[in-house]
Design a protein around this motif. Structure first.
Motif, short mmCIF file in Angstrom:
data_model
loop_
_atom_site.label_atom_id
_atom_site.label_comp_id
_atom_site.label_asym_id
_atom_site.label_seq_id
_atom_site.Cartn_x
_atom_site.Cartn_y
_atom_site.Cartn_z
N LYS A 176 3.71 10.69 9.98
CA LYS A 176 3.80 9.31 9.52
C LYS A 176 3.87 8.34 10.70
O LYS A 176 3.22 7.29 10.70
N ALA A 177 4.67 8.71 11.70
CA ALA A 177 4.77 7.85 12.89
C ALA A 177 3.44 7.77 13.62
O ALA A 177 3.07 6.72 14.15
N ASP A 191 5.12 6.86 1.48
CA ASP A 191 5.95 7.63 0.55
C ASP A 191 5.37 9.02 0.31
O ASP A 191 5.63 9.65 -0.73
N ARG A 192 4.56 9.50 1.26
CA ARG A 192 4.00 10.84 1.13
C ARG A 192 5.10 11.88 1.36
O ARG A 192 5.74 11.88 2.41
N MET A 193 5.29 12.75 0.39
CA MET A 193 6.40 13.69 0.47
C MET A 193 5.95 15.15 0.50
O MET A 193 6.78 16.04 0.41
N ILE A 233 6.66 1.16 6.50
CA ILE A 233 7.95 1.75 6.13
C ILE A 233 7.79 3.26 5.98
O ILE A 233 7.00 3.73 5.15
N ILE A 234 8.51 3.99 6.81
CA ILE A 234 8.52 5.45 6.73
C ILE A 234 9.74 5.87 5.90
O ILE A 234 10.87 5.51 6.23
N VAL A 235 9.49 6.63 4.84
CA VAL A 235 10.56 7.10 3.98
C VAL A 235 10.76 8.60 4.21
O VAL A 235 9.80 9.37 4.12
N LEU A 256 0.85 -1.18 0.00
CA LEU A 256 0.00 0.00 0.00
C LEU A 256 0.89 1.23 0.00
O LEU A 256 1.63 1.47 0.96
N LYS A 257 0.85 2.01 -1.09
CA LYS A 257 1.58 3.26 -1.14
C LYS A 257 0.64 4.39 -0.71
O LYS A 257 -0.38 4.63 -1.36
N LEU A 258 1.00 5.04 0.35
CA LEU A 258 0.10 6.07 0.90
C LEU A 258 0.04 7.31 0.02
O LEU A 258 -0.88 8.13 0.17
#
Length: 566
Positions: free
Chosen positions: A527-528, A516-518, A487-489, A8-10
């Motif tokens: 994100k956390a 992967d929200r930037m 996974i937090i990027v 799942l890509k946020l």
């Protein structure tokens, strides 16, 4: 084997969590679920399951399915829309709690609230020999009921997901052996879901489906609708069937002489009567009058601090009179020359009522009561003054009652929510559908025993939400959480490395959220926070700092973080 990746890509996930918790009721878990965008309300007592909530549901379903399959039961899927003829076969078409829908012309269908008719109609073809028994099938499917008591956000819904299973047996002995394995399977399910230590199997009553008692698995929770009554002997009953010995009051007191006295017309409630006579509630008596279908009147007499348990009354009266009944109206009482709030079956009162008294009356003396007229009361009423045909257990036990099994031990009362039930259907469905089989001697047997078992899957999910709730989030067990890894990027140039790690995890059958929200508003804390709110058990952080050593930070829920090399 080739495996597709379903991370799942946020960045393209259309649902987002809320910054603050909606205040819709005193129920915290519902507010947490709304904040986490697990659910949205469609209408009263109906919710839309958004992706995270739906994944929790599917994880629970899969655990149930695995244990049912392991036990040797066979999954199938019944039609939700069922023909009227099936329900007429079992004389259940007119049940008002079950939805009907019109078809073309005069055709009518039922939206299935349960599947007894469906399964017996099918098995009249497949049960031919004693060798075909026992057998068991199950399904996991939505159910629809026009529930009169639909209320709150969980307790009674008109739409819900249920796992319902149905077994067929040659006799009770066959079932009893089979049932041991059913209980084992269900205990394993609740153990895997993490609620086994607070889930008990209690005796209960499902009179609408079966004439016999049923079993329920009940999970202890402080906010739910059921009360479980227990003692240390293993006695465990739903309050609707529970029984105990009433607490003794002034049993050693000397009996006083009965007096008929003037009072006031307004003392028709327990509180007003107790206040008027300056006495505790348990010293007040009340009479609940009923009328049978044939026109007979009977009453249940008990202390005013206790409630009549109409399930107990129903079993007692049906056995004695073989009739149904309903509570007497004001007009009925007028024909008996008495009045509500003052009905008093004293000896020589000439009331045409058959009187049954709760056994709790034996634990006190010198009661207060009415006297069959407005503003007339009686004082110092004792059992010897009453026109009682028979004593019985008609009350709903309360705190202070003693166990019937362990001398001097007080009963324990715990609030709980039902998550599973079983009931014996006897041949209620197999007879009308004509199910028969050939026995060992090639003789036709026309009695096939049938049982059904349900797990309210969507209800179980809500129960687990409440059970695992903390002040800030719902601490799902790892095997139920929406995903296993989060996974937090940090910074866009690290996404490729994160995707590669996600694919490696998925090749090991892990499920992954890639945050992967930037955009500017999605800082690390956001994100956390989402990882916490969705309670993903394993968190990975990939940042420029960790990549300096070709590593990532891994944190397993409840443990210290560690640095792991790619």
């Amino acid at each position: 084997l080739f495996k597709k990746y379903f991370m799942l890509k946020l960045s393209n996930f259309p649902f987002s969590t809320l910054k603050t918790r909606p205040k819709i009721s005193d129920n915290i878990s519902t507010s947490i679920l709304l904040q986490g965008s697990y659910i949205r309300q469609a209408m009263a007592w109906a919710y839309e399951f958004l992706p995270m909530w739906y994944r929790v549901l599917k994880n629970i379903e899969n655990i149930i399915r695995e244990e049912m399959d392991l036990a040797g039961y066979h999954e199938m899927l019944f039609s939700i829309l069922t023909p009227k003829e099936l329900w007429e076969t079992t004389d259940r078409w007119e049940i008002p709690e079950y939805f009907k829908v019109p078809g073309w012309g005069t055709t009518e269908y039922r939206i299935a609230p349960t599947a007894e008719e469906n399964v017996t109609n099918i098995f009249k073809e497949y049960i031919q020999s004693y060798k075909d028994l026992p057998t068991c099938v199950y399904q996991i499917q939505k159910k629809f009921r026009n529930e009169k008591r639909a209320k709150s956000w969980l307790l009674r819904w008109r739409e819900f997901v249920m796992k319902d299973a149905y077994s067929f047996h040659a006799d009770i002995k066959d079932f009893e052996e089979f049932y041991k394995w059913v209980i084992k399977a269900y205990n394993t399910i609740f153990d895997r879901l993490g609620i086994a230590k607070d889930t008990v199997m209690a005796d209960a009553d499902w009179w609408a489906i079966s004439d016999k008692n049923s079993h329920e698995f009940q999970t202890f929770l402080d906010i739910w609708e059921d009360v479980i009554v227990m003692d240390s002997s293993g006695y465990c009953y739903n309050l609707e069937l529970a029984s105990g010995i009433a607490d003794e009051k002034n049993i050693s007191e000397k009996e006083e002489k009965l007096e008929i006295i003037d009072s006031v017309a307004e003392i028709v409630t327990m509180e007003k009567m107790a206040d008027y006579f300056k006495a505790p509630l348990w010293k007040m008596l009340k009479t609940v009058v009923y009328k049978t279908d044939s026109g007979k009147y009977f009453s249940i007499i008990l202390r005013w601090d206790l409630d009549v348990n109409e399930l107990k009354v129903e079993k007692f009266i049906r056995k004695k009179f073989s009739e149904w009944f309903k509570q007497a109206t004001e007009e009925d009482l007028q024909t008996l020359w008495t009045v509500r709030g003052f009905v008093t079956p004293l000896k020589n009162s000439n009331l045409k009522i058959i009187n049954f008294a709760d056994e709790s009356l034996k634990s006190a003396k010198n009661y207060f009561w009415g006297a069959n007229s407005l503003a007339k009361s009686s004082k110092n009423v004792n059992i010897s003054d009453l026109d009682i045909l028979e004593f019985g257990d008609f009350n709903e036990p309360i705190e202070g009652f003693t166990s019937r099994n362990i001398p001097n031990e007080k009963l324990v009362f715990k609030r709980a929510s039902e998550v599973w039930n079983i009931f014996h259907l006897w041949n209620k469905y197999t007879k009308p559908f004509g199910i028969t089989y050939l026995d060992e001697n090639n003789k036709t047997v026309d009695n096939v025993e049938m049982w059904c078992y349900g797990i309210w899957v969507s209800r179980l999910m809500w129960v687990m939400a409440e059970y695992f709730m903390t002040e800030n989030w719902i601490t799902w067990p790892e095997n139920v959480a929406p995903y296993t890894h989060y996974i937090i990027v940090i910074w866009e140039e690290n996404i490729e490395k994160a995707e590669k790690l996600a694919k490696e995890l998925e090749s090991e059958w892990k499920t992954v959220i890639l945050d992967d929200r930037m955009w500017k508003k999605f800082w690390f804390w956001q994100k956390a926070s989402d990882c916490e709110l969705w309670w993903i058990p394993n968190r990975i952080v990939i940042s420029p700092k960790t990549l300096e050593t070709n590593s990532y930070e891994f944190t397993k829920r409840g443990q210290q973080s560690e640095i792991i090399k790619f």
